[in-house]
Design a protein around this motif. Structure first.
Motif, PDB file in Angstrom:
ATOM      1  N   PHE A  97     -12.289 -34.160  31.323  1.00 16.21           N
ATOM      2  CA  PHE A  97     -11.092 -34.688  31.968  1.00 16.21           C
ATOM      3  C   PHE A  97     -11.459 -35.426  33.257  1.00 16.21           C
ATOM      4  CE2 PHE A  97      -7.704 -33.931  35.127  1.00 16.21           C
ATOM      5  CZ  PHE A  97      -6.609 -34.508  34.487  1.00 16.21           C
ATOM      6  N   VAL A  98     -12.267 -34.800  34.100  1.00 13.31           N
ATOM      7  CA  VAL A  98     -12.652 -35.408  35.373  1.00 13.31           C
ATOM      8  C   VAL A  98     -13.517 -36.643  35.146  1.00 13.31           C
ATOM      9  CG1 VAL A  98     -13.942 -35.040  37.507  1.00 13.31           C
ATOM     10  CG2 VAL A  98     -12.454 -33.230  36.622  1.00 13.31           C
ATOM     11  N   GLN A 135      -1.592 -30.473  36.861  1.00 19.91           N
ATOM     12  CA  GLN A 135      -0.999 -30.511  35.522  1.00 19.91           C
ATOM     13  C   GLN A 135      -2.077 -30.653  34.450  1.00 19.91           C
ATOM     14  OE1 GLN A 135       2.145 -29.958  34.734  1.00 19.91           O
ATOM     15  NE2 GLN A 135       2.841 -29.808  36.866  1.00 19.91           N
ATOM     16  N   GLY A 136      -3.157 -31.345  34.781  1.00 19.59           N
ATOM     17  CA  GLY A 136      -4.267 -31.438  33.832  1.00 19.59           C
ATOM     18  C   GLY A 136      -4.961 -30.109  33.629  1.00 19.59           C
ATOM     19  N   LEU A 137      -5.082 -29.336  34.706  1.00 23.58           N
ATOM     20  CA  LEU A 137      -5.746 -28.031  34.611  1.00 23.58           C
ATOM     21  C   LEU A 137      -4.936 -27.042  33.783  1.00 23.58           C
ATOM     22  CD1 LEU A 137      -7.113 -27.620  38.256  1.00 23.58           C
ATOM     23  CD2 LEU A 137      -8.397 -28.234  36.193  1.00 23.58           C
ATOM     24  N   ILE A 138      -3.610 -27.182  33.779  1.00 30.27           N
ATOM     25  CA  ILE A 138      -2.780 -26.285  32.948  1.00 30.27           C
ATOM     26  C   ILE A 138      -2.452 -26.935  31.601  1.00 30.27           C
ATOM     27  CG2 ILE A 138      -1.817 -25.128  34.962  1.00 30.27           C
ATOM     28  CD1 ILE A 138       0.773 -26.712  34.531  1.00 30.27           C
ATOM     29  N   LEU A 149      -8.629 -31.101  22.281  1.00 27.64           N
ATOM     30  CA  LEU A 149      -9.187 -29.900  22.902  1.00 27.64           C
ATOM     31  C   LEU A 149      -8.114 -28.983  23.488  1.00 27.64           C
ATOM     32  CD1 LEU A 149     -12.546 -31.002  24.575  1.00 27.64           C
ATOM     33  CD2 LEU A 149     -12.163 -29.868  22.392  1.00 27.64           C
ATOM     34  N   PRO A 150      -7.070 -29.490  24.178  1.00 26.82           N
ATOM     35  CA  PRO A 150      -6.010 -28.583  24.627  1.00 26.82           C
ATOM     36  C   PRO A 150      -5.353 -27.825  23.472  1.00 26.82           C
ATOM     37  CG  PRO A 150      -5.869 -30.630  25.837  1.00 26.82           C
ATOM     38  CD  PRO A 150      -6.907 -30.837  24.773  1.00 26.82           C
ATOM     39  N   LEU A 151      -5.156 -28.500  22.338  1.00 28.42           N
ATOM     40  CA  LEU A 151      -4.627 -27.807  21.164  1.00 28.42           C
ATOM     41  C   LEU A 151      -5.573 -26.705  20.719  1.00 28.42           C
ATOM     42  CD1 LEU A 151      -2.653 -27.606  18.695  1.00 28.42           C
ATOM     43  CD2 LEU A 151      -4.155 -29.268  17.560  1.00 28.42           C
ATOM     44  N   TYR A 152      -6.851 -27.013  20.649  1.00 29.02           N
ATOM     45  CA  TYR A 152      -7.876 -26.054  20.240  1.00 29.02           C
ATOM     46  C   TYR A 152      -7.880 -24.846  21.186  1.00 29.02           C
ATOM     47  CZ  TYR A 152     -12.568 -24.772  18.432  1.00 29.02           C
ATOM     48  OH  TYR A 152     -13.647 -24.131  17.858  1.00 29.02           O
ATOM     49  N   ILE A 153      -7.795 -25.101  22.483  1.00 25.13           N
ATOM     50  CA  ILE A 153      -7.795 -24.012  23.471  1.00 25.13           C
ATOM     51  C   ILE A 153      -6.584 -23.113  23.279  1.00 25.13           C
ATOM     52  CG2 ILE A 153      -7.618 -23.505  25.937  1.00 25.13           C
ATOM     53  CD1 ILE A 153      -9.096 -26.259  26.353  1.00 25.13           C
ATOM     54  N   ALA A 154      -5.398 -23.724  23.155  1.00 24.36           N
ATOM     55  CA  ALA A 154      -4.176 -22.943  22.993  1.00 24.36           C
ATOM     56  C   ALA A 154      -4.231 -22.064  21.753  1.00 24.36           C
ATOM     57  CB  ALA A 154      -2.970 -23.886  22.936  1.00 24.36           C
ATOM     58  N   LEU A 155      -4.747 -22.599  20.669  1.00 27.62           N
ATOM     59  CA  LEU A 155      -4.814 -21.832  19.425  1.00 27.62           C
ATOM     60  C   LEU A 155      -5.846 -20.709  19.514  1.00 27.62           C
ATOM     61  CD1 LEU A 155      -4.559 -24.729  16.796  1.00 27.62           C
ATOM     62  CD2 LEU A 155      -2.763 -23.204  17.607  1.00 27.62           C
ATOM     63  N   MET A 156      -6.959 -20.965  20.180  1.00 19.83           N
ATOM     64  CA  MET A 156      -7.986 -19.937  20.316  1.00 19.83           C
ATOM     65  C   MET A 156      -7.518 -18.777  21.193  1.00 19.83           C
ATOM     66  SD  MET A 156     -10.874 -20.472  18.622  1.00 19.83           S
ATOM     67  CE  MET A 156     -12.298 -19.873  19.542  1.00 19.83           C
ATOM     68  N   GLY A 188      12.776 -28.163  16.684  1.00 18.38           N
ATOM     69  CA  GLY A 188      12.181 -29.069  17.661  1.00 18.38           C
ATOM     70  C   GLY A 188      11.368 -28.381  18.735  1.00 18.38           C
ATOM     71  N   TRP A 189      10.766 -27.239  18.417  1.00 18.25           N
ATOM     72  CA  TRP A 189       9.953 -26.523  19.405  1.00 18.25           C
ATOM     73  C   TRP A 189       8.673 -27.299  19.680  1.00 18.25           C
ATOM     74  CZ3 TRP A 189      10.216 -21.189  16.476  1.00 18.25           C
ATOM     75  CH2 TRP A 189      11.529 -20.681  16.581  1.00 18.25           C
ATOM     76  N   ASN A 190       8.322 -27.394  20.937  1.00 22.05           N
ATOM     77  CA  ASN A 190       7.065 -28.009  21.357  1.00 22.05           C
ATOM     78  C   ASN A 190       6.839 -27.614  22.816  1.00 22.05           C
ATOM     79  OD1 ASN A 190       4.741 -29.565  21.564  1.00 22.05           O
ATOM     80  ND2 ASN A 190       5.672 -31.416  20.716  1.00 22.05           N
ATOM     81  N   LEU A 191       5.672 -27.898  23.357  1.00 23.12           N
ATOM     82  CA  LEU A 191       5.383 -27.626  24.758  1.00 23.12           C
ATOM     83  C   LEU A 191       5.602 -28.888  25.576  1.00 23.12           C
ATOM     84  CD1 LEU A 191       2.125 -25.468  24.493  1.00 23.12           C
ATOM     85  CD2 LEU A 191       4.473 -24.672  24.796  1.00 23.12           C
ATOM     86  N   PRO A 192       6.096 -28.740  26.821  1.00 21.48           N
ATOM     87  CA  PRO A 192       6.332 -29.925  27.654  1.00 21.48           C
ATOM     88  C   PRO A 192       5.024 -30.540  28.133  1.00 21.48           C
ATOM     89  CG  PRO A 192       6.768 -27.928  28.910  1.00 21.48           C
ATOM     90  CD  PRO A 192       6.507 -27.492  27.493  1.00 21.48           C
ATOM     91  N   ALA A 193       5.027 -31.837  28.256  1.00 18.12           N
ATOM     92  CA  ALA A 193       3.881 -32.573  28.790  1.00 18.12           C
ATOM     93  C   ALA A 193       4.258 -33.164  30.144  1.00 18.12           C
ATOM     94  CB  ALA A 193       3.455 -33.672  27.825  1.00 18.12           C
ATOM     95  N   TYR A 194       3.245 -33.568  30.878  1.00 15.76           N
ATOM     96  CA  TYR A 194       3.450 -34.172  32.202  1.00 15.76           C
ATOM     97  C   TYR A 194       3.004 -35.630  32.153  1.00 15.76           C
ATOM     98  CZ  TYR A 194       2.962 -35.026  37.217  1.00 15.76           C
ATOM     99  OH  TYR A 194       3.069 -35.538  38.479  1.00 15.76           O
ATOM    100  N   PRO A 195       3.767 -36.554  32.720  1.00  9.40           N
ATOM    101  CA  PRO A 195       4.981 -36.381  33.538  1.00  9.40           C
ATOM    102  C   PRO A 195       6.260 -36.305  32.725  1.00  9.40           C
ATOM    103  CG  PRO A 195       4.288 -38.662  33.569  1.00  9.40           C
ATOM    104  CD  PRO A 195       3.257 -37.932  32.771  1.00  9.40           C
TER     105      PRO A 195
END
Length: 384
Positions: A97-98, A135-138, A149-156, A188-195
């Protein structure tokens, strides 16, 4: 533990490495806009693509590795190993990310192309770095091409409980996963994104492919083998793959799309990737069953030299995936700033894959060196 799952035999399954390597190469090619070379990837010939394959194999591998640990050493140890792996992926994601944002920021300034920041969704970071970094860190803020990768992390993170359930009630767990998938699509369930907006890969839907991979690894494929090998499945599966091919090409070739009935065309185009459309799931399930039928684990071709680079990339998947995301930006910039000729598209694609493969071979060699026993030091000469 009352186990109702069948663990795969010990030993490396090179089919997984081959397919995961192919997925990494395909994701890299697909991440380069206006690249004719990505016509060789599976997204152009059916409803599912390399992302589906990546998530499925990740679920298969997580079950293959950590179910055995959970059975032999207990739920707590197996579960914490899963969380440890999720943490490793998270650290890799943060580093990527960085570096990714720094890469795009530098390139946009170097070539005086501020549109590059908007194109890769990092302009908000340049305007408000503190909030965007948080917001990127969360995992709420994700630049373009950094959604997997965020999807992979959440599922793991939630998989220890899922795996515990699968070891006891394999088919029931898959059914519950499917019901969650249906509910997420319906409500319609999903997680919010930023912004704003939601996750590009809806984790409440994509979890089904991850769990399906686990079900496959823990005996689901074995239970279905008679159907997989049946003539009925062969005919129906082939017919559906042909249908998916025609509908997908219709979405990419205007002349073919115009020849389709409007209602039929609109039902499959655009392809709903965010919420993992049912026709997309079915397409991947058919492909997975076909691979099981026609690509046995002991296939001699897995030892052919031509497949070794792809297998090596599959074995070092995380590093190769991260490098592919980074290299795709550079490849895109070369096509924009230098030349977008077909030959340049082939060159940047080939160089990117070569660099990813070189990294895979280096990481494989480096890990062997780290694990090699140290040479014994010569004994000192006795004092006179």
């Amino acid at each position: 533990m009352d186990v109702h799952a069948v663990l795969p035999p010990r030993g490396r399954d090179y089919r997984l490495d081959l397919l995961r390597g192919f997925a990494n190469w395909a994701i890299f090619l697909d991440h380069i806009p206006n690249n004719a070379v990505n016509w060789i990837t599976q997204k152009n010939f059916g409803f599912s693509d390399a992302a589906d394959l990546f998530v499925f194999i990740s679920g298969y591998t997580a079950s293959f590795v950590y179910a055995r640990i959970m059975l032999e050493r207990g739920f707590v140890i197996g579960g914490t190993r899963l969380i440890k792996r999720a943490w490793q992926i998270y650290v890799a994601h943060v580093m990527l990310f960085v570096i990714y944002i720094a890469e795009i920021g530098y390139l946009s300034q170097r070539y005086h192309d501020p549109n590059l920041q908007n194109e890769f969704n990092v302009a908000g970071f340049m305007q408000n770095p503190a909030a965007t970094l948080y917001q990127g860190l969360i995992l709420a803020f994700k630049p373009v091409n950094m959604d997997v990768l965020p999807l992979y992390i959440a599922l793991m993170v939630v998989y220890p409980l899922v795996l515990w359930m699968m070891l006891r009630r394999l088919n029931t767990t898959l059914l519950l996963s499917f019901l969650l998938y249906l509910a997420a699509r319906h409500f319609g369930w999903n997680l919010p994104a930023y912004p704003g907006g939601t996750w590009y890969f809806n984790p409440f839907c994509w979890q089904f492919l991850f769990v399906f991979g686990g079900w496959f690894a823990l005996g689901g494929a074995g239970e279905s083998i008679s159907f997989i090998r049946s003539r009925t499945f062969l005919m129906l599966g082939a017919a559906y793959l042909l249908f998916a091919l025609v509908m997908t090409l219709a979405g990419r070739i205007p002349e073919l799309g115009h020849a389709m009935p409007a209602g039929l065309y609109d039902a499959f185009n655009p392809n709903d990737k965010t919420n993992l459309a049912p026709y997309r799931v079915l397409h991947f399930v058919v492909l997975a069953f076909f691979v099981t039928r026609f690509l046995p684990k002991d296939w001699a071709g897995l030892q052919w030299p031509v497949f070794r680079p792809m297998i090596k990339c599959g074995q070092q998947s995380l590093e190769v995936f991260c490098s592919g995301v980074f290299l795709a930006v550079i490849a895109h910039l070369v096509l924009v700033e230098v030349s977008d000729s077909i030959w340049m598209q082939i060159v940047v694609s080939a160089i990117g894959i070569a660099l990813m493969t070189a990294l895979a071979y280096y990481r494989s060699w480096s890990k062997k060196v780290d694990k090699a026993p140290a040479k014994a030091s010569p004994s000192p000469a006795p004092a006179e």
